[in-house]
Design a protein around this motif. Structure first.
Motif, short mmCIF file in Angstrom:
data_model
loop_
_atom_site.label_atom_id
_atom_site.label_comp_id
_atom_site.label_asym_id
_atom_site.label_seq_id
_atom_site.Cartn_x
_atom_site.Cartn_y
_atom_site.Cartn_z
N GLN A 1 0.83 -1.21 0.00
CA GLN A 1 0.00 0.00 0.00
C GLN A 1 0.86 1.26 0.00
N LEU A 2 1.94 1.23 0.78
CA LEU A 2 2.84 2.39 0.85
C LEU A 2 3.49 2.66 -0.51
N ILE A 3 4.02 1.60 -1.14
CA ILE A 3 4.69 1.77 -2.44
C ILE A 3 3.71 2.24 -3.50
N ASP A 4 2.50 1.65 -3.50
CA ASP A 4 1.48 2.07 -4.48
C ASP A 4 1.17 3.56 -4.34
N ASP A 5 1.03 4.03 -3.09
CA ASP A 5 0.77 5.46 -2.87
C ASP A 5 1.99 6.31 -3.23
N LEU A 6 3.15 5.77 -2.95
CA LEU A 6 4.40 6.49 -3.19
C LEU A 6 4.58 6.83 -4.67
N VAL A 7 4.26 5.87 -5.54
CA VAL A 7 4.48 6.06 -6.99
C VAL A 7 3.21 6.51 -7.72
N ASP A 8 2.13 6.73 -6.96
CA ASP A 8 0.88 7.22 -7.56
C ASP A 8 1.08 8.66 -8.04
N THR A 9 0.80 8.91 -9.31
CA THR A 9 1.02 10.25 -9.88
C THR A 9 0.08 11.30 -9.28
N ASP A 10 -1.01 10.85 -8.63
CA ASP A 10 -1.92 11.80 -7.96
C ASP A 10 -1.38 12.29 -6.62
N ARG A 11 -0.28 11.70 -6.19
CA ARG A 11 0.38 12.08 -4.93
C ARG A 11 -0.57 12.10 -3.73
N LYS B 1 -2.64 24.16 4.95
CA LYS B 1 -1.89 23.83 3.72
C LYS B 1 -0.78 22.83 3.99
N LYS B 2 -0.80 22.22 5.16
CA LYS B 2 0.30 21.33 5.54
C LYS B 2 0.53 20.22 4.53
N SER B 3 -0.57 19.53 4.13
CA SER B 3 -0.40 18.39 3.24
C SER B 3 0.10 18.82 1.87
N ARG B 4 -0.33 20.03 1.45
CA ARG B 4 0.07 20.47 0.11
C ARG B 4 1.53 20.89 0.08
N ASN B 5 2.00 21.48 1.16
CA ASN B 5 3.34 22.04 1.15
C ASN B 5 4.40 21.12 1.74
N SER B 6 3.97 20.07 2.45
CA SER B 6 4.97 19.20 3.08
C SER B 6 5.71 18.38 2.03
N LYS B 7 6.90 17.94 2.38
CA LYS B 7 7.72 17.18 1.45
C LYS B 7 7.09 15.84 1.14
N HIS B 8 7.37 15.34 -0.06
CA HIS B 8 6.90 14.02 -0.47
C HIS B 8 8.13 13.20 -0.84
N PRO B 9 8.22 11.94 -0.38
CA PRO B 9 9.42 11.14 -0.68
C PRO B 9 9.72 11.04 -2.18
N ALA B 10 8.66 11.02 -3.01
CA ALA B 10 8.88 10.87 -4.46
C ALA B 10 9.39 12.16 -5.11
N ASP B 11 9.57 13.22 -4.32
CA ASP B 11 10.22 14.43 -4.86
C ASP B 11 11.65 14.12 -5.26
N ALA B 12 12.26 13.16 -4.59
CA ALA B 12 13.64 12.76 -4.91
C ALA B 12 13.63 11.75 -6.06
N SER C 1 3.40 1.44 -12.50
CA SER C 1 2.92 2.79 -12.17
C SER C 1 3.34 3.81 -13.23
N GLY C 2 4.46 3.52 -13.91
CA GLY C 2 4.98 4.47 -14.88
C GLY C 2 5.70 5.64 -14.25
N ALA C 3 5.91 5.59 -12.93
CA ALA C 3 6.58 6.70 -12.22
C ALA C 3 8.06 6.76 -12.60
N ASP C 4 8.60 7.97 -12.59
CA ASP C 4 10.03 8.16 -12.92
C ASP C 4 10.93 7.82 -11.73
N THR C 5 10.36 7.78 -10.54
CA THR C 5 11.16 7.55 -9.33
C THR C 5 11.72 6.13 -9.32
N ALA C 6 13.02 6.02 -9.04
CA ALA C 6 13.64 4.69 -8.87
C ALA C 6 13.44 4.27 -7.42
#
Length: 653
Positions: free
Chosen positions: A553-563, A590-601, A627-632
């Protein structure tokens, strides 16, 4: 240093070891030997100039003419005592101590109980540790004309595939607090752990720091689980890590997760991965946690009676680092179906077939017998065997797994798991599942089911249901009584430390009660999670339920393009930031919108404290690819964990 993968990291540092071994007797501990196996094995040392290779044991020493000793070690206090014994029983004039663990951590352990905070804060701990260890080596050698060297070389990773790495020195690291799954207090720090647990946390953090430094990575640390928060804390605050982050530039997200949040995945016998089936069926390769011992007697002339206990014949293994074809097959054992693995092996074996068996193209089905026939045909033909040793060992491993009586046990347990899943999905209220398991325990001998696998099944059920199902107290009490009798009956074969098997019925009852208390704790592990508190999910088809693990579930959410917001994933700096937000009363909406997301890296490393399974690796990697995500995404863990080993790790003995 330009290192872009964990495999390159390992190879680079092994080269640093090989540069120091010319003319030396090399002594290795088990963990270093396992890492060496995955880099190429014993001949890497012998071809690199070592005159002998021995295990790090107080019963070993060098002969009189051998004057140089190299010690590859985790530098624990016990291992340092062993090194002193070896040196005193040898005649060395030159000693090199290679610590696989960062010297700042070794310094803390050498000075346990002393106030060394000023030295650590000033970043002088590695230099001070070097001085201390050099002084100890000189003292042990006892000669005026001698040379010593102490160096840190981070040997701690192995890479089964390009997207998975494991850490053998931390194979027994498990998320416990003084042996408990749940800490006594909500406010925890390193001193909530016992000395051994605390040392392991610091050592793992030092290894991850070395990996990140070698790959020029500057990390954001996230965690899920109380134990993982402690590892994240060391990485965030250690002076060595703070110094490294100032000099590194490649962004990476490091996510650390407690295995105990979801034990259902590693206690399941329903894996489709061939590697999991082999790990569950064949014995461990001696001294290793991630490879198996393969019976080589079918191709040898030796008259072996009880392999692998018979020391006449060395066991084979699965991984062969110097054979690209075998590395490919090993990858298939994780990621492909059993049918595809069988065809792959048959195809490779048919090229060395001395009896000209049917071509792979003409076969409808590859059976264990058709694979075994080609392998056995090479018996005694040591020229053929030596040229194709890797694929022969892998083929024998698969054949032995498929023909093993334990395979039938695993298939039975798999079908039992499916029945239990259906029962639980049909009724989330108190069910008769525990009575079913109690009956299985009572009839285990007729069904040829090992008790440790049935314990894994109970853990699977409690972890799967979590807090969603409250089991009937009468059923639980009945299970305690049934388990008590079974533990007493199987006391000589169950994983009890006391090999004599001496136990009273009262003692077995106490163990059974401890087990039940642990099962209930396991069910509570996800109660602090908001989104990932359930792993029993409706199937996509709309009928029935399936297991979808916390990591999945974590990985699926992590690479979900809807963030989607990762509400259960904590960031190390969140605490202080939340405090500031509350105090200033701004940005809260605005916490959720502005907080860091692991897939930013561009790269995310997910490290599972306590181990993973091949099936989990396969599912997570497929999730990333589809997922088609660019994140490795790299998945890392302490070890590969079959169900029986998962039960051993989870239960208090």
């Amino acid at each position: 240093m330009s290192i872009t993968s964990v495999k390159e990291f390992s190879k680079y540092w092994w080269t640093e070891v090989y540069n120091r071994i010319i003319g030396a007797v090399v002594f290795l501990d088990d963990c270093s030997a396992e890492c060496l196996h995955w880099d190429g094995g014993l001949f890497n040392l012998l071809n690199g100039g070592a005159v002998a290779v021995k295990s790090l044991s107080p019963f070993e020493s060098a002969s009189k003419e051998q004057r140089k000793g190299v010690f590859l070690t985790q530098a624990t206090s016990t291992q340092l005592k062993t090194i002193s014994e070896i040196i005193r029983n040898s005649d060395f004039t030159h000693c090199i101590l290679i610590s696989c663990v960062s010297l700042d951590v070794v310094y803390l352990e050498l000075n346990e109980g002393k106030d060394v905070s000023d030295i650590v804060a000033a970043g002088k701990a590695p230099a001070e540790a070097t001085k201390q260890l050099e002084s100890m080596l000189l003292n042990w050698i006892g000669k005026k004309t001698s040379a010593v060297e102490v160096v840190h070389i981070p040997i701690f990773t192995i890479s089964p595939t390009n997207t998975v790495f494991l850490t053998p020195p931390y194979y027994n690291l498990y998320p416990t607090f003084n042996g408990k799954l749940i800490p006594d207090s909500a406010s925890i720090d390193l001193y909530s752990l016992n000395a051994e647990e605390r040392a392991q946390v610091r050592r793992l953090a030092s290894g991850l720091n070395s990996l990140l430094e070698s790959m020029n990575m500057k990390e954001d640390v996230y965690y899920m689980g109380a134990f993982s928060s402690l590892i994240a804390g060391v990485l965030e605050n250690s002076p060595v890590c703070l110094s490294r982050r100032k000099n590194c530039s490649n962004p990476v997200s490091l996510i650390i997760v407690d295995r105990t949040l979801d034990l259902a995945g590693v206690t399941s016998h329903s894996s489709e991965s061939v590697l999991d089936k082999i790990m569950s069926t064949l014995p461990r390769f001696p001294g290793h946690s991630n490879d198996v011992a393969v019976d080589m007697s079918p191709i040898c002339e030796a008259n072996v009676i009880s392999h692998p206990d018979d020391i006449q014949l060395s066991p084979g293994c699965l991984y062969h680092a110097n054979d690209d074809s075998c590395i490919q097959t090993f990858d298939y054992m994780i990621n492909k179906s059993q049918k595809e693995v069988m065809f792959d092996l048959y195809n490779k074996l048919s090229k060395i077939d001395v009896q000209r068996s049917p071509s792979p193209k003409t076969l409808v089905k590859v059976t264990p017998q058709s694979v075994e026939k080609i392998v056995v045909a090479s018996k005694g033909n040591y020229e053929i065997i030596s040229k194709h040793m890797g694929v022969i060992q892998q083929a024998l491993a698969v054949v032995q797994m498929l023909k093993s009586p334990r395979r039938a046990q695993m298939d039975l347990l798999m079908s039992l798991e499916r029945q239990i899943l259906e029962n639980l999905a049909a009724s989330r209220e108190s069910t008769s599942v525990l009575n079913q398991i109690g009956h299985l325990i009572k009839t285990r001998k007729e069904r040829n089911l090992p008790l440790e696998n049935l314990l894994a099944l109970i853990i699977h059920v409690y972890s799967l249901t979590g807090t969603e199902v409250v089991f009937n107290k009468q059923h639980e009490d009945s299970l305690v009584e049934t388990l008590s009798v079974a533990i007493f009956e199987d006391r000589k074969t169950l994983f009890i430390d006391d090999e004599t098997g001496i136990m009273t019925p009262e003692e077995s009852h106490e163990i059974s009660k401890r087990f039940m208390a642990r099962f209930k704790e396991i069910a509570q592990m996800r109660k602090t999670l908001q989104k990932y508190n359930s792993v029993l999910k409706p199937c996509d088809t709309g009928t029935g339920h399936e297991y979808r693990g916390v990591l999945q579930q974590l990985i699926d959410d992590l690479v979900d393009t809807d963030r989607p917001e990762l509400v259960d994933l904590r960031h190390r700096n969140e605490g202080i930031k939340d405090l500031l937000r509350t105090g200033l009363n701004i940005l809260t909406s605005k916490k959720s919108r502005n907080s860091k997301h692991p897939a930013d890296a561009p790269t995310v490393i997910v490290y599972v404290v306590g181990g993973t399974s091949a099936e989990e690796c396969k599912r997570l990697q497929r999730g990333v690819m589809t997922s088609g995500a660019d994140t490795a995404v790299l998945l890392a863990a302490s070890r590969l964990l079959p169900p029986a080993a998962a039960a051993r790790a989870a239960l208090p003995l």
